[in-house]
Design an enzyme around this catalytic site. Structure first.
Site, PDB file in Angstrom:
ATOM      1  CG  HIS A   9       6.582   7.657   4.232  1.00  0.00           C
ATOM      2  ND1 HIS A   9       6.791   7.252   2.943  1.00  0.00           N
ATOM      3  CD2 HIS A   9       5.285   7.371   4.514  1.00  0.00           C
ATOM      4  CE1 HIS A   9       5.676   6.748   2.442  1.00  0.00           C
ATOM      5  NE2 HIS A   9       4.744   6.802   3.386  1.00  0.00           N
ATOM      6  N   GLY A  50       0.792  -1.223   0.000  1.00  0.00           N
ATOM      7  CA  GLY A  50       0.000   0.000   0.000  1.00  0.00           C
ATOM      8  C   GLY A  50       0.820   1.266   0.000  1.00  0.00           C
TER       9      GLY A  50
HETATM   10  P1  DGP Z   1       2.039   5.595   1.979  1.00  0.00           P
HETATM   11  O1  DGP Z   1       0.810   4.869   1.536  1.00  0.00           O
HETATM   12  O2  DGP Z   1       2.681   4.921   3.160  1.00  0.00           O
HETATM   13  O3  DGP Z   1       2.995   5.860   0.847  1.00  0.00           O
HETATM   14  O4  DGP Z   1       1.513   6.977   2.538  1.00  0.00           O
HETATM   15  C1  DGP Z   1       1.780   8.200   1.937  1.00  0.00           C
HETATM   16  C2  DGP Z   1       1.148   9.271   2.785  1.00  0.00           C
HETATM   17  O5  DGP Z   1       1.661  10.516   2.380  1.00  0.00           O
HETATM   18  C3  DGP Z   1      -0.365   9.366   2.684  1.00  0.00           C
HETATM   19  O6  DGP Z   1      -0.921   9.174   3.995  1.00  0.00           O
HETATM   20  C4  DGP Z   1      -0.650  10.772   2.198  1.00  0.00           C
HETATM   21  C5  DGP Z   1       0.659  11.490   2.435  1.00  0.00           C
HETATM   22  N1  DGP Z   1       1.012  12.468   1.441  1.00  0.00           N
HETATM   23  C6  DGP Z   1       1.079  12.292   0.095  1.00  0.00           C
HETATM   24  N2  DGP Z   1       1.482  13.413  -0.522  1.00  0.00           N
HETATM   25  C7  DGP Z   1       1.663  14.333   0.478  1.00  0.00           C
HETATM   26  C8  DGP Z   1       2.096  15.686   0.465  1.00  0.00           C
HETATM   27  O7  DGP Z   1       2.383  16.301  -0.561  1.00  0.00           O
HETATM   28  N3  DGP Z   1       2.163  16.311   1.680  1.00  0.00           N
HETATM   29  C9  DGP Z   1       1.859  15.673   2.845  1.00  0.00           C
HETATM   30  N4  DGP Z   1       1.958  16.375   3.983  1.00  0.00           N
HETATM   31  N5  DGP Z   1       1.477  14.378   2.882  1.00  0.00           N
HETATM   32  C10 DGP Z   1       1.377  13.720   1.710  1.00  0.00           C
END
Ligand code: DGP
Length: 110
Positions: free
Chosen positions: A99, A92
């Site tokens: 991160h 996912g």
């Molecule tokens: P994952 O599925 O583990 O790759 O989660 C990615 C997360 O990153 C998701 O919860 C939404 C967040 N996200 C995506 N793009 C951005 C962004 O540009 N800024 C921030 N603050 N969060 C983001």
């Protein structure tokens, strides 16, 4: 990585609600929070996911783990929080930059 959104946030080329920073990591609030506290703890160096973290750099691995604890303390949620990382698309992972999701609050994802 030029087109990586988290690299852009690390380089201050894209906005983010930053809550913590040190030499290895940046932590900022998730744009789509799944819990009252939902922060992403992001390595400043680009690794695609946990599998790419170099096995020889145990110090970096240790600093990441201890920094997550510091972020929780700074956010005032040290008494109860969850840490999660999605390793690969099959798990996912949407943003291919290592991160850790730090989630806290009464209701958060299992
Ligand atoms: P994952 O599925 O583990 O790759 O989660 C990615 C997360 O990153 C998701 O919860 C939404 C967040 N996200 C995506 N793009 C951005 C962004 O540009 N800024 C921030 N603050 N969060 C983001």
């Amino acid at each position: 990585m030029d087109n990586c959104i988290f690299c852009k946030i690390v380089r201050a080329e894209a906005p983010a609600d930053i809550v913590y920073e040190n030499e290895d990591l940046l932590a900022f609030r998730d744009i789509n929070p799944q819990a009252p506290t939902h922060v992403l703890v992001v390595t400043k160096k680009h690794f695609q996911h946990l599998d790419e973290l170099p096995a020889h750099d145990l110090q970096l691995a240790g600093r990441i783990l201890l920094s997550i604890k510091e972020v929780a303390q700074k956010l005032g949620v040290a008494g109860g929080y969850k840490v999660l990382t999605n390793c690969g698309e099959a798990a996912g992972q949407v943003v291919p930059h290592l991160h850790f999701h730090l989630l806290a609050g009464k209701k958060f994802l299992p």
